[in-house]
Motif scaffolding. Structure first.
Motif, short mmCIF file in Angstrom:
data_model
loop_
_atom_site.label_atom_id
_atom_site.label_comp_id
_atom_site.label_asym_id
_atom_site.label_seq_id
_atom_site.Cartn_x
_atom_site.Cartn_y
_atom_site.Cartn_z
N CYS A 206 23.79 -6.78 25.21
CA CYS A 206 24.06 -7.90 24.30
C CYS A 206 25.50 -8.38 24.52
O CYS A 206 26.38 -7.59 24.79
CB CYS A 206 23.92 -7.47 22.84
SG CYS A 206 22.22 -7.20 22.33
N ASP A 207 25.68 -9.69 24.35
CA ASP A 207 27.03 -10.23 24.53
C ASP A 207 27.77 -10.42 23.21
O ASP A 207 28.96 -10.73 23.21
CB ASP A 207 26.96 -11.57 25.28
CG ASP A 207 26.60 -11.36 26.74
OD1 ASP A 207 26.61 -10.19 27.19
OD2 ASP A 207 26.30 -12.35 27.43
N VAL A 208 27.05 -10.30 22.10
CA VAL A 208 27.68 -10.54 20.80
C VAL A 208 27.43 -9.34 19.88
O VAL A 208 26.28 -8.99 19.60
CB VAL A 208 27.11 -11.82 20.14
CG1 VAL A 208 27.76 -12.04 18.77
CG2 VAL A 208 27.35 -13.03 21.03
N GLY A 209 28.50 -8.75 19.41
CA GLY A 209 28.40 -7.69 18.41
C GLY A 209 28.80 -8.26 17.06
O GLY A 209 29.89 -8.82 16.92
N ILE A 210 27.91 -8.16 16.09
CA ILE A 210 28.24 -8.60 14.73
C ILE A 210 28.63 -7.33 13.97
O ILE A 210 27.81 -6.42 13.81
CB ILE A 210 27.03 -9.26 14.03
CG1 ILE A 210 26.39 -10.31 14.94
CG2 ILE A 210 27.43 -9.79 12.66
CD1 ILE A 210 26.99 -11.66 14.96
N VAL A 211 29.87 -7.26 13.56
CA VAL A 211 30.39 -6.01 13.00
C VAL A 211 30.04 -5.95 11.51
O VAL A 211 30.41 -6.84 10.75
CB VAL A 211 31.92 -5.92 13.20
CG1 VAL A 211 32.41 -4.54 12.81
CG2 VAL A 211 32.29 -6.24 14.64
N SER A 212 29.31 -4.93 11.14
CA SER A 212 28.90 -4.83 9.73
C SER A 212 29.97 -4.13 8.89
O SER A 212 30.02 -4.31 7.68
CB SER A 212 27.57 -4.09 9.63
OG SER A 212 27.66 -2.84 10.27
N GLY A 213 30.81 -3.33 9.51
CA GLY A 213 31.86 -2.63 8.77
C GLY A 213 32.61 -1.70 9.70
O GLY A 213 32.48 -1.79 10.92
N GLY A 214 33.39 -0.82 9.12
CA GLY A 214 34.21 0.05 9.95
C GLY A 214 34.11 1.51 9.52
O GLY A 214 33.95 1.83 8.34
N TYR A 215 34.20 2.38 10.51
CA TYR A 215 34.26 3.82 10.25
C TYR A 215 35.40 4.13 9.29
O TYR A 215 36.51 3.63 9.47
CB TYR A 215 34.60 4.55 11.55
CG TYR A 215 33.46 4.99 12.43
CD1 TYR A 215 32.40 4.15 12.70
CD2 TYR A 215 33.49 6.24 13.03
CE1 TYR A 215 31.37 4.55 13.54
CE2 TYR A 215 32.47 6.66 13.87
CZ TYR A 215 31.42 5.81 14.13
OH TYR A 215 30.42 6.22 14.96
N ARG A 292 37.45 10.65 12.30
CA ARG A 292 36.61 9.50 11.92
C ARG A 292 35.14 9.89 11.90
O ARG A 292 34.70 10.71 12.70
CB ARG A 292 36.80 8.34 12.93
CG ARG A 292 38.26 7.98 13.11
CD ARG A 292 38.49 6.90 14.13
NE ARG A 292 39.93 6.85 14.44
CZ ARG A 292 40.63 5.75 14.69
NH1 ARG A 292 40.03 4.58 14.69
NH2 ARG A 292 41.92 5.82 14.94
N HIS A 293 34.41 9.27 10.98
CA HIS A 293 32.96 9.45 10.92
C HIS A 293 32.39 8.27 10.13
O HIS A 293 33.01 7.85 9.14
CB HIS A 293 32.58 10.77 10.24
CG HIS A 293 31.16 11.18 10.49
ND1 HIS A 293 30.08 10.55 9.90
CD2 HIS A 293 30.62 12.14 11.29
CE1 HIS A 293 28.96 11.11 10.31
NE2 HIS A 293 29.25 12.07 11.16
N ALA A 328 44.91 6.45 5.52
CA ALA A 328 43.44 6.35 5.63
C ALA A 328 43.07 4.88 5.69
O ALA A 328 43.75 4.04 5.11
CB ALA A 328 42.77 7.00 4.43
N PHE A 329 42.03 4.57 6.42
CA PHE A 329 41.56 3.19 6.44
C PHE A 329 40.07 3.17 6.77
O PHE A 329 39.46 4.20 7.06
CB PHE A 329 42.34 2.33 7.45
CG PHE A 329 42.23 2.78 8.88
CD1 PHE A 329 43.22 3.55 9.46
CD2 PHE A 329 41.13 2.43 9.67
CE1 PHE A 329 43.14 3.97 10.77
CE2 PHE A 329 41.04 2.84 10.99
CZ PHE A 329 42.04 3.62 11.54
N GLY A 330 39.51 1.97 6.74
CA GLY A 330 38.10 1.81 7.11
C GLY A 330 37.19 2.15 5.95
O GLY A 330 37.59 2.10 4.78
N GLY A 331 35.95 2.48 6.27
CA GLY A 331 34.97 2.73 5.23
C GLY A 331 34.62 1.45 4.48
O GLY A 331 34.26 1.48 3.31
N GLN A 359 34.57 1.38 15.26
CA GLN A 359 35.11 2.74 15.19
C GLN A 359 36.64 2.73 15.20
O GLN A 359 37.27 3.78 15.19
CB GLN A 359 34.58 3.57 16.35
CG GLN A 359 33.06 3.63 16.37
CD GLN A 359 32.52 4.47 17.51
OE1 GLN A 359 33.02 5.56 17.78
NE2 GLN A 359 31.49 3.99 18.17
N ALA A 360 37.22 1.52 15.28
CA ALA A 360 38.68 1.38 15.34
C ALA A 360 39.18 0.77 14.04
O ALA A 360 38.40 0.34 13.20
CB ALA A 360 39.06 0.50 16.52
#
Ligand SMILES: [Zn+2]
Length: 414
Positions: A206-215, A292-293, A328-331, A359-360
Motif C-alpha cells: 500500500c502507498d498510503v498509511g492512515i494512522v489511527s493512533g500511536g503506541y 513501547r507497546h 511518556a507519550f503516545g497512547g 510506533q514513533a
C-alpha cells in the motif's frame, strides 16, 4: 504533474526538487544528515523553508519557542486555520525525509492551490515545529508541546543541552525567537504527512498509511551508584561496579522487549559512566531506555519487569539502583472524522490505504490537545529511519501527498 480528484493538481517533481535542495544541509560523513534542533544546520533548513514560503507569497511568522507558521490567507480570515506540517530538525545519524517531507509537502499543497487559482474559506498554515526529535534538548516534540500547552513554555525555553546551552539562548543565536505568542489560539485541524519508519507499510504494497493512533511509550532513567576502587588489587567479590550493573540492566531491558515481541519494543538508548577512566572501577552510571507497546496495560507490565530487573541487578552487584519513569507519550487515537476523510479521499484517488498505528513519537499527538488531528504515512524503503540510508521512492509518494492535499482542501472549504 499529478492529477487529483478535485481537479487540483500538485507537482510531484517540484516537491521532490524542494526536498532534494535540502539534501546537502547538515550532510554528515556517514552519508546521512545531522540537523540537531537549533544547530547551524537546522537554521539553514529553517532559512530555506522560510525563503521558499516567502517566494510563494505566504506570510511567515515565528512564535516564542521558534515554531514557524507560513500562512496562506483564507477568504474568511477570522476562521480558525487548517494546520499542515511536521519538523525540520533531525536525529544525529538521520536521513533527509523524516520531518522535512511533511513540511515541504505542506508547502507544495499551498503552491498547488495557487496554481489552480483556488481560494479557501479557511486559512491554511504550513508549520514547522521546534525540536521534534529531542536528542539535543529533552524531551522530544517540544515546540508542539508548548503550542498545545502540554509542556510549560518557560520550562521549554530554560531546557539545556548537554553543553549547558538553553533553548532560549539558541533561539536568540540563530534568530528564531519570534514575537508571536506560542499557542493559545483556535486551530481548525492538523494534518501531518510522515514516512512510516517501520517496514510494515513498505512490505504491505500500500502507498498510503492512515494512522489511527500511536503506541504508548515510556522513557526510563536508571541511576546506578556503586563505589570507586582500584581496578587491580580490589578483590572481585568486593567490587561494586556500576558499569557492570548497567550492562546487566541494559541486557535485561532488551530481554523484556524480546519477551513481548513482536508488539513490545525496548531500547537502551544511552549510558553515561563516571569516572569512565582506566584503572578505576566506575561508581556512577546513568542508563536511559524507552519501552513501547500498543497496549497500555501490556506496556505497564513491561515497565514493571524492567523495574524488577533493576532491583535484581542491585542485589546481585551490591549497588544501589534508582529507576525513574521520565517522559511518556503516545497512547493516543487520532480524530475519527479526519481519519474517515483521509480514507474517503484515498478511495476517490484510487489509492490503496491501510490503517496502522505509529510506533514513533509525533507532533500530531500533542496537537490532539487543541484540535482534531490526523497523520498520513508514506512508505520508506525497508522501514529504515533514524539511519543515513533512510530513503523514499518518489513514485510511491504521490498517493499520500494527493490524499493530504484533497483532505486539507475539503477541510479548508468546510
Ligand atoms: Zn519525524
Amino acid at each position: 504533474m499529478t492529477a487529483s480528484t478535485t481537479g487540483v493538481v500538485f507537482d510531484g517533481q517540484r516537491l521532490w526538487r524542494s526536498l532534494e535542495a535540502t539534501f546537502e544541509i547538515g550532510r554528515s560523513s556517514d552519508g546521512g544528515v545531522s540537523r540537531l534542533a537549533l544547530s547551524d544546520a537546522e537554521k539553514q533548513m529553517r532559512d530555506r523553508f522560510v525563503g521558499s514560503c516567502e517566494e510563494s507569497g505566504l506570510t511567515v511568522s515565528v512564535d516564542t519557542v521558534g515554531n514557524i507558521f507560513a500562512r496562506r490567507e483564507g477568504t474568511e480570515p477570522q476562521l480558525a486555520p487548517v494546520l499542515v506540517g511536521s519538523h525540520l530538525d533531525s536525529q544525529v545519524a538521520a536521513g533527509p525525509f523524516d520531518g522535512p517531507l511533511g513540511v515541504f509537502a505542506g508547502l507544495e499543497i499551498a503552491r498547488a492551490l495557487d496554481d489552480a487559482g483556488i481560494a479557501t474559506r479557511r486559512p491554511i498554515e504550513i508549520v514547522s515545529w521546534t525540536n521534534e526529535e529531542g536528542p539535543r534538548f529533552a524531551p522530544p516534540m517540544m515546540g508542539s508541546g508548548a503550542f498545545a500547552r502540554v509542556l510549560d513554555e518557560a520550562t521549554v525555553l530554560a531546557t539545556r543541552d548537554p553543553d549547558g546551552i538553553s533553548v532560549g539562548e539558541e533561539l536568540d543565536r540563530i534568530g528564531y525567537r519570534g514575537a508571536t505568542p506560542c499557542g493559545g489560539r483556535d486551530v481548525d485541524s492538523y494534518f501531518e504527512l510522515h514516512i512510516e519508519q517501520s517496514p510494515s507499510l513498505d512490505r504491505s504494497g500500500c502507498d498510503v498509511g492512515i494512522v489511527s493512533g500511536g503506541y504508548p511509550a515510556q522513557y526510563l532513567k536508571v541511576t546506578i551508584t556503586g563505589e570507586t576502587a582500584h581496578s587491580g588489587p580490589t578483590p572481585m567479590a568486593e567490587r561494586r561496579n556500576a558499569l557492570v550493573s548497567g550492562g546487566r540492566i541494559a541486557v535485561a531491558i532488551d530481554d523484556v522487549g524480546r519477551a513481548h515481541a513482536p508488539d513490545g519494543k525496548t531500547t537502551s538508548t544511552g549510558i553515561d559512566v563516571w569516572p569512565n577512566r582506566p584503572g578505576i572501577i566506575p561508581s556512577l552510571v546513568e542508563l536511559r531506555a524507552d519501552l513501547r507497546h500498543p497496549d497500555a496495560a501490556e506496556l505497564e507490565r513491561m515497565v514493571c519487569e524492567a523495574e524488577a530487573a533493576c532491583a535484581r541487578a542491585a542485589e546481585h552487584d551490591g549497588v544501589s539502583v534508582r529507576c525513574e519513569r521520565t517522559h511518556a507519550f503516545g497512547g493516543v487515537s487520532f480524530d475519527e472524522g479526519l481519519i474517515a476523510l483521509l480514507e474517503e479521499e484515498a478511495g476517490r484517488l484510487g489509492a490503496r490505504s491501510v490503517r496502522l498505528l505509529s510506533q514513533a513519537g509525533h507532533d500530531a499527538y500533542n496537537l490532539l490537545a487543541v484540535c482534531p488531528a490526523a497523520m498520513i504515512f508514506c512508505p520508506c524503503i525497508e522501514g529504515r529511519s533514524h539511519n543515513p540510508r533512510e530513503d523514499v521512492d518518489p513514485a510511491r509518494l504521490a498517493a499520500s501527498v494527493g490524499v493530504m492535499l484533497n483532505s486539507v482542501l475539503r477541510r479548508a472549504q468546510a
